[in-house]
Design a protein around this motif. Structure first.
Motif, mmCIF file in Angstrom:
data_model
loop_
_atom_site.group_PDB
_atom_site.id
_atom_site.type_symbol
_atom_site.label_atom_id
_atom_site.label_comp_id
_atom_site.label_asym_id
_atom_site.label_seq_id
_atom_site.Cartn_x
_atom_site.Cartn_y
_atom_site.Cartn_z
ATOM 1 N N ASP A 40 0.855 -1.126 0.041
ATOM 2 C CA ASP A 40 0.027 0.114 0.060
ATOM 3 C C ASP A 40 0.896 1.220 -0.106
ATOM 4 O O ASP A 40 1.392 1.539 1.108
ATOM 5 C CB ASP A 40 -1.155 0.049 1.128
ATOM 6 C CG ASP A 40 -1.944 0.987 1.127
ATOM 7 O OD1 ASP A 40 -1.835 2.089 0.375
ATOM 8 O OD2 ASP A 40 -2.908 1.127 2.044
ATOM 9 N N SER A 41 0.824 2.017 -1.056
ATOM 10 C CA SER A 41 1.696 3.013 -1.366
ATOM 11 C C SER A 41 0.914 4.449 -0.995
ATOM 12 O O SER A 41 1.804 5.521 -1.251
ATOM 13 C CB SER A 41 2.547 3.195 -2.926
ATOM 14 O OG SER A 41 1.471 3.293 -3.569
ATOM 15 N N ARG A 42 -0.134 4.308 -0.531
ATOM 16 C CA ARG A 42 -1.070 5.549 -0.583
ATOM 17 C C ARG A 42 -0.289 6.743 0.652
ATOM 18 O O ARG A 42 -0.173 7.916 0.336
ATOM 19 C CB ARG A 42 -2.312 5.396 -0.207
ATOM 20 C CG ARG A 42 -3.000 4.723 -1.387
ATOM 21 C CD ARG A 42 -4.469 4.314 -1.058
ATOM 22 N NE ARG A 42 -4.498 3.225 -0.187
ATOM 23 C CZ ARG A 42 -5.603 2.359 0.348
ATOM 24 N NH1 ARG A 42 -6.710 3.001 -0.102
ATOM 25 N NH2 ARG A 42 -5.515 1.594 1.183
ATOM 26 N N PRO A 43 -0.048 6.165 1.690
ATOM 27 C CA PRO A 43 0.654 7.161 2.812
ATOM 28 C C PRO A 43 2.108 7.719 2.285
ATOM 29 O O PRO A 43 2.299 8.836 2.273
ATOM 30 C CB PRO A 43 0.679 6.238 4.061
ATOM 31 C CG PRO A 43 -0.442 5.266 3.957
ATOM 32 C CD PRO A 43 -0.267 4.847 2.527
ATOM 33 N N ARG A 44 2.795 6.860 1.462
ATOM 34 C CA ARG A 44 4.022 7.452 1.031
ATOM 35 C C ARG A 44 3.905 8.429 -0.294
ATOM 36 O O ARG A 44 4.506 9.514 -0.343
ATOM 37 C CB ARG A 44 4.839 6.175 0.519
ATOM 38 C CG ARG A 44 6.196 6.762 -0.094
ATOM 39 C CD ARG A 44 7.262 5.455 -0.339
ATOM 40 N NE ARG A 44 7.531 4.941 0.742
ATOM 41 C CZ ARG A 44 8.619 5.185 1.467
ATOM 42 N NH1 ARG A 44 9.299 6.578 1.255
ATOM 43 N NH2 ARG A 44 9.128 4.685 2.538
ATOM 44 N N ALA A 45 2.852 8.049 -0.873
ATOM 45 C CA ALA A 45 2.540 9.184 -1.932
ATOM 46 C C ALA A 45 2.030 10.397 -1.350
ATOM 47 O O ALA A 45 2.412 11.386 -1.874
ATOM 48 C CB ALA A 45 1.390 8.284 -3.024
ATOM 49 N N ALA A 46 1.248 10.293 -0.268
ATOM 50 C CA ALA A 46 0.643 11.605 0.370
ATOM 51 C C ALA A 46 1.749 12.478 0.846
ATOM 52 O O ALA A 46 1.999 13.659 0.912
ATOM 53 C CB ALA A 46 -0.470 11.170 1.394
ATOM 54 N N LEU A 47 2.759 11.846 1.499
ATOM 55 C CA LEU A 47 4.393 12.423 2.056
ATOM 56 C C LEU A 47 4.875 12.948 0.879
ATOM 57 O O LEU A 47 5.367 13.869 1.120
ATOM 58 C CB LEU A 47 4.844 11.519 2.782
ATOM 59 C CG LEU A 47 4.148 11.254 4.132
ATOM 60 C CD1 LEU A 47 5.104 10.066 5.140
ATOM 61 C CD2 LEU A 47 4.095 12.341 4.920
ATOM 62 N N PHE A 48 5.180 12.156 -0.342
ATOM 63 C CA PHE A 48 6.004 12.881 -1.339
ATOM 64 C C PHE A 48 5.313 14.030 -1.909
ATOM 65 O O PHE A 48 5.969 15.129 -1.998
ATOM 66 C CB PHE A 48 5.881 11.637 -2.461
ATOM 67 C CG PHE A 48 6.732 12.094 -3.576
ATOM 68 C CD1 PHE A 48 8.158 12.169 -3.537
ATOM 69 C CD2 PHE A 48 6.060 12.606 -4.641
ATOM 70 C CE1 PHE A 48 8.683 12.661 -4.729
ATOM 71 C CE2 PHE A 48 6.723 13.244 -5.810
ATOM 72 C CZ PHE A 48 8.282 13.272 -5.894
ATOM 73 N N ALA A 49 3.932 14.265 -1.887
ATOM 74 C CA ALA A 49 3.325 15.269 -2.520
ATOM 75 C C ALA A 49 3.444 16.415 -1.639
ATOM 76 O O ALA A 49 3.344 17.437 -1.882
ATOM 77 C CB ALA A 49 1.695 14.751 -2.684
ATOM 78 N N ILE A 50 3.074 15.985 -0.153
ATOM 79 C CA ILE A 50 3.282 17.107 0.514
ATOM 80 C C ILE A 50 4.610 17.897 0.673
ATOM 81 O O ILE A 50 4.935 18.829 0.763
ATOM 82 C CB ILE A 50 2.835 16.980 2.383
ATOM 83 C CG1 ILE A 50 2.631 18.210 2.684
ATOM 84 C CG2 ILE A 50 3.591 16.030 2.815
ATOM 85 C CD1 ILE A 50 1.642 19.511 2.331
ATOM 86 N N GLY A 51 5.526 16.963 0.581
ATOM 87 C CA GLY A 51 7.134 17.162 0.615
ATOM 88 C C GLY A 51 7.241 18.286 -0.709
ATOM 89 O O GLY A 51 8.004 19.100 -0.918
#
Length: 177
Positions: A40-51
């Motif tokens: 599940d990459s959704r939390p990592r994707a959210a962190l990448f986007a906020i970064g």
């Protein structure tokens, strides 16, 4: 109410500063999620986007959707620590949408990523009290002077019931000193 009460307290630079701190706090908890949900990459994707937003990127509807997706991961993972870690990512991605008004609710949005990350670490720990104290100290130490100034412009949290609200209160008071 005076006109000053409605004067916007946050500008885009403030939101980027909050986002940097939020991403750092939530990123610290991400391995707890990924240990339980490797696919599940959704939390990592959210962190990448906020970064990306924190580094000057645009605040888009895609960022909001990634925040909601991380929240869905939190509901699906089935592990309390992993769920809190995904909530940290969701809250971090949502930090770009903190409203520029002085309310305790908006303070919660600023503090949420650090609080959820500390909660995740505590839930995964063998000695939760020591871990909680260490995580709170770490989050406070990572807050830039500008994040502290932003918090100080907002209304202070009052003590309230519940573990999570106590955690928000500790972060709030620690950032004001």
């Amino acid at each position: 109410m005076t006109a000053e009460t409605h004067t916007p307290l946050l500008n885009e630079d403030d939101l980027r500063e909050i986002a940097r701190w939020a991403a750092a706090c939530a990123g610290r908890a991400l391995p707890l999620f990924e240990a339980k949900a490797q696919d599940d990459s959704r939390p990592r994707a959210a962190l990448f986007a906020i970064g990306s937003f924190a580094q000057g990127g645009k605040r888009t509807s895609a960022l909001r959707k990634l925040a909601w997706a991380a929240g869905q991961s939190a509901r699906e993972v089935g592990d309390p620590a992993a769920s809190a870690a995904a909530r940290a990512a969701m809250a971090a991605a949502g930090s770009a949408y903190t409203h520029p008004i002085a309310t305790p609710h908006q303070v919660n949005h600023i503090l949420g990523p650090a609080a959820y990350a500390a909660q995740a670490a505590t839930l995964a720990a063998d000695d939760p009290a020591d871990v909680l104290d260490a995580e709170i100290r770490w989050a406070i130490s990572q807050a830039s002077p500008k994040v502290r100034q932003i918090i100080q412009r907002m209304p202070a949290r009052a003590p309230s019931k519940g573990q999570f609200h106590a955690l928000l209160y500790r972060l709030d008071t620690g950032l004001r000193t």
